[in-house]
Design an enzyme around this catalytic site. Structure first.
Site: not given
Ligand code: EPU
Length: 430
Positions: A117, A93, A122, A307, A399, A23-24
């Site tokens: 969320c 998101r 996030r 995850d 999802r 998915k990701n």
């Molecule tokens: N963060 C910030 N500022 C930002 C972006 C992130 O402070 O601008 C923080 C977040 O709040 C979090 C950390 O940095 O504490 C890491 O977040 P990241 O940006 O890496 O997460 P993401 O890219 O939004 C993806 C996956 C998530 C997974 C995370 C971490 C996708 C679509 N989603 O999210 O997947 O948990 O990386 O590995 O790729 C899931 O599949 O259940 C899921 C939540």
């Protein structure tokens, strides 16, 4: 219609299950198809509500999206709008990864800012800071962010934040940089296999990228990208979830189509817990139950994936000793702990650390899924519990897990999807 999962604990899971596409990886890769006006064909795309929703967003942006066969999506983005409204962004998101694709292709984007969320606040500040460093003008007003890349040019961009790297933030910067003149060096880049897969797709499209899989990704901007044909990598989180499903029942489960190199930290902890793990090209087998406590600290890749934290917590409920789980990615991602407690688990959460005192008998109960991975963890715990469990809000599960209960059933689980109206009296949601 609202649906629930109904599970009778007890059966031992045995057999082989095939991994679906990640998915990701699929979500940012679908967005990346907007970087060219030519046809992009994606294979191994999982059949998930998040993926279908991403396809809907691409259509909103102006792309033609077709699904000629299960798992195959064909995208042609001839003419596009740079605007993405709130009613699309708020539902998922991950739609934030359109930002990099739109900025790359159209040199501008206007997008609603996603809210928080249940797993944490996030924010997208790192995405926006990264685009600004690249030379984009970024303004936000009225819940919208506007990005204008007219003056953007390659430079060093550090994507690091308080939690280390950001996965979708890195994806956005890579996508934007592919069509930005000059050389962009992305520092503190996410090293996740899903980012590497995105870079593999972009390279096939004609992008010049090196360093993917390390914390410095270098992108040399090109004038245009072309169409390509790409197969999505297997879903390491789904693979890990099936391995836990086997181990939590003391069974023997092999996941075919898995990539062991993507799961090293997780497999290391599974072995440390006493589960036998065998790996080979394209498969992982786990057999036996856990016997030892573990201490797990989640971290960006190659660390232990957040995850899989909830699923591993369910597993360690079986071990009569204290295991700890420290969240270094989403410090508040413990919503599942309270629901597991309803099933008899002894878990104490203090700040970003959950201590699990395993070995207490688990009994089935009606429980509520709070997010995608929590819903999987509750179903896993139910497999090991005495009696029947009802997991509500199954839409979270859909999802990210393709036909989860059907594939668990094929391994021997007693699990069914039922209308919420079948819930025992007094437990139905309003
Ligand atoms: N963060 C910030 N500022 C930002 C972006 C992130 O402070 O601008 C923080 C977040 O709040 C979090 C950390 O940095 O504490 C890491 O977040 P990241 O940006 O890496 O997460 P993401 O890219 O939004 C993806 C996956 C998530 C997974 C995370 C971490 C996708 C679509 N989603 O999210 O997947 O948990 O990386 O590995 O790729 C899931 O599949 O259940 C899921 C939540």
């Amino acid at each position: 219609m609202l649906e629930v999962a109904h599970i009778h604990g007890g059966p031992v899971l045995r057999g082989v299950v095939r991994a679906a596409g990640a998915k990701n990886a699929a979500l940012p890769i679908l967005a990346a198809a907007l970087l060219t006006e030519e046809v992009v064909t994606l294979r191994g795309v999982p059949d998930l509500s998040d993926v279908r929703f991403m396809a809907e967003i691409l259509r909103h942006q102006g792309a033609e999206v077709a699904q000629p066969a299960p798992g195959t999506w064909v995208i042609r983005a001839a003419a596009l709008t740079h605007r993405t409204p709130y009613d699309l962004v708020r539902k998922m998101r991950a739609s934030v990864c359109l930002l990099g694709a739109l900025v790359g292709r159209l040199r501008r984007a206007e997008m609603a800012i996603p809210g928080g969320c249940v797993i944490g606040p996030r924010p997208i500040d790192l995405h926006l800071r990264g685009l600004e460093t690249l030379g984009c003008a970024v303004t936000s007003e009225g819940g919208l962010v506007r990005v204008d890349a007219a003056a953007a040019g390659g430079t060093d961009v550090d994507m690091g934040g308080p939690m280390g790297s950001t996965v979708l933030g890195t994806a956005n910067l890579v996508m934007a940089a592919t069509l930005t003149p000059g050389v962009t060096r992305i520092l503190t880049a996410a090293r996740e296999p899903e980012v590497v897969d995105l870079c593999a797709l972009l390279t096939k499209m004609g992008a010049r990228i090196s360093g993917q899989g390390t914390s410095t990704i270098v992108v040399e901007g090109v004038a245009r990208l072309r169409g390509c044909d790409h197969t999505i990598i297997p879903d390491r989180i789904e693979v890990g979830t099936y391995l836990v499903a086997g181990a939590i029942t003391g069974g023997d489960v092999t996941v075919q189509g898995a990539e062991p190199a993507h799961l090293e930290a997780f497999l290391g902890k599974l072995r440390e817990a006493g589960v036998s793990v065998e790996t080979g090209p394209g498969f992982i087998r786990a057999h036996g139950r856990p016997t030892r406590p573990v201490d797990i600290v989640t971290a960006p890749h190659p660390g232990f994936p957040t995850d899989l934290q909830a699923q591993f917590m369910a597993l360690q409920l079986l071990v009569p000793a204290r295991s700890t789980f420290t969240e270094k990615v989403y410090p508040a991602r413990f919503m599942h702990a309270a629901e597991l407690q309803r099933m008899g688990a002894d878990i104490a959460v203090e700040g970003a650390v959950a201590s699990v005192h395993g070995g207490k008998p688990l009994s089935g109960a009606p429980v509520m899924a709070s997010d995608l991975r929590a819903s999987a963890a509750l179903i896993l715990a139910a497999l090991a519990a005495q009696g029947e469990t009802w997991v509500q809000r199954l839409y979270h599960l859909d999802r990210g897990y393709e036909r989860f209960e059907e594939r668990l059933r094929a391994l021997g689980a007693d699990v069914a999807r039922r209308p919420a109206a079948d819930l025992p009296k007094g437990f139905a949601e309003d």
